[in-house]
Design an enzyme around this catalytic site. Structure first.
Site, PDB file in Angstrom:
ATOM      1  N   GLY A   1     -12.479  -0.940   1.965  1.00 44.32           N
ATOM      2  CA  GLY A   1     -12.219  -1.618   3.231  1.00 44.32           C
ATOM      3  C   GLY A   1     -11.186  -0.845   4.017  1.00 44.32           C
ATOM      4  O   GLY A   1     -11.022   0.360   3.851  1.00 44.32           O
ATOM      5  N   CYS A   2     -10.460  -1.531   4.841  1.00 46.77           N
ATOM      6  CA  CYS A   2      -9.433  -0.911   5.679  1.00 46.77           C
ATOM      7  C   CYS A   2      -8.343  -0.301   4.799  1.00 46.77           C
ATOM      8  O   CYS A   2      -7.863  -0.944   3.871  1.00 46.77           O
ATOM      9  CB  CYS A   2      -8.838  -1.976   6.596  1.00 46.77           C
ATOM     10  SG  CYS A   2      -7.505  -1.366   7.622  1.00 46.77           S
ATOM     11  N   PHE A   3      -7.958   0.929   5.097  1.00 50.58           N
ATOM     12  CA  PHE A   3      -6.945   1.573   4.254  1.00 50.58           C
ATOM     13  C   PHE A   3      -5.587   0.912   4.345  1.00 50.58           C
ATOM     14  O   PHE A   3      -4.755   1.054   3.452  1.00 50.58           O
ATOM     15  CB  PHE A   3      -6.845   3.078   4.461  1.00 50.58           C
ATOM     16  CG  PHE A   3      -6.768   3.611   5.871  1.00 50.58           C
ATOM     17  CD1 PHE A   3      -6.205   2.915   6.923  1.00 50.58           C
ATOM     18  CD2 PHE A   3      -7.276   4.872   6.135  1.00 50.58           C
ATOM     19  CE1 PHE A   3      -6.133   3.451   8.202  1.00 50.58           C
ATOM     20  CE2 PHE A   3      -7.215   5.419   7.403  1.00 50.58           C
ATOM     21  CZ  PHE A   3      -6.636   4.710   8.437  1.00 50.58           C
ATOM     22  N   TRP A   4      -5.333   0.151   5.392  1.00 57.56           N
ATOM     23  CA  TRP A   4      -4.054  -0.566   5.483  1.00 57.56           C
ATOM     24  C   TRP A   4      -3.906  -1.532   4.315  1.00 57.56           C
ATOM     25  O   TRP A   4      -2.817  -1.701   3.773  1.00 57.56           O
ATOM     26  CB  TRP A   4      -3.954  -1.352   6.777  1.00 57.56           C
ATOM     27  CG  TRP A   4      -4.025  -0.557   8.040  1.00 57.56           C
ATOM     28  CD1 TRP A   4      -3.784   0.783   8.206  1.00 57.56           C
ATOM     29  CD2 TRP A   4      -4.347  -1.061   9.334  1.00 57.56           C
ATOM     30  NE1 TRP A   4      -3.950   1.128   9.520  1.00 57.56           N
ATOM     31  CE2 TRP A   4      -4.284   0.024  10.238  1.00 57.56           C
ATOM     32  CE3 TRP A   4      -4.678  -2.314   9.816  1.00 57.56           C
ATOM     33  CZ2 TRP A   4      -4.550  -0.122  11.591  1.00 57.56           C
ATOM     34  CZ3 TRP A   4      -4.940  -2.458  11.165  1.00 57.56           C
ATOM     35  CH2 TRP A   4      -4.870  -1.372  12.048  1.00 57.56           C
ATOM     36  N   CYS A   5      -5.027  -2.191   3.941  1.00 58.71           N
ATOM     37  CA  CYS A   5      -4.993  -3.189   2.861  1.00 58.71           C
ATOM     38  C   CYS A   5      -4.708  -2.548   1.512  1.00 58.71           C
ATOM     39  O   CYS A   5      -3.820  -2.999   0.782  1.00 58.71           O
ATOM     40  CB  CYS A   5      -6.323  -3.935   2.787  1.00 58.71           C
ATOM     41  SG  CYS A   5      -6.678  -4.962   4.215  1.00 58.71           S
TER      42      CYS A   5
END
Length: 175
Positions: A6-10
């Site tokens: 998913g989003c790399f921020w997560c």
């Protein structure tokens, strides 16, 4: 270790809390177009790149296998090209291995985790290609933006799950 879920921020936020993790870098890999991709290009879904993180860790404090278990339980490895509202191949569940031993371990972990999920694991396990570091605004995103809406709605619940499931593997246990 290089993974995408998913989003790399997560996933960056998750691994920044893990004991033995020395550095987490957000970036892109797995694409088929020439040049250095930008966030905007990767988000278009047209480059073939995945949003990923590269994790440097101390194997005396945490094993590659333990890191993969944390990864496989911190996102949904059963959804193809999707994590929550994030949709597209850039959000695929993927483990990029750097050695054949990592490939073997990744396959074992995926098989061991599979019975805990109702649907089949769709996590791609592939050799690492060229890794491109994401723009500075995407590094340490959660640490720098924890009160932003996406962080409170999406990342905070992932961190709560991490703290509940893997408290013994965290730098600082938060309740």
């Amino acid at each position: 270790m290089t993974v995408g879920g998913g989003c790399f921020w997560c996933i960056e936020a998750v691994f920044n809390e893990v004991k033995g993790v020395e550095k987490v870098v957000s970036g892109y890999t797995g694409g088929k177009v020439p040049g250095i991709p930008t966030y905007r290009e990767v988000c278009s879904g047209l480059t073939g790149h995945a949003e990923v993180i590269q994790v440097s860790f101390d194997p005396d404090q945490i094993s590659y296998e333990d890191l993969l278990v944390i990864f496989m339980t911190s996102h949904d490895p059963t959804t193809l090209n999707r994590q929550g509202a994030d949709r597209g191949s850039q959000y695929r569940s993927v483990i990029y291995y750097h050695t054949e031993k990592q490939s073997e371990i990744a396959n074992v972990v995926a098989k061991e985790i599979a019975p805990y999920y109702e649907n089949p694991i769709v996590t791609e396990i592939s050799p690492i290609g060229e890794f491109f570091v994401a723009e500075a605004a995407h590094q340490d995103y959660y640490a720098n933006n924890s009160t932003q809406g996406y962080c409170t709605a999406v990342i905070d619940p992932k961190l709560a799950k991490l703290r509940k499931m893997h408290a013994d593997k965290l730098k600082n246990v938060k309740v």
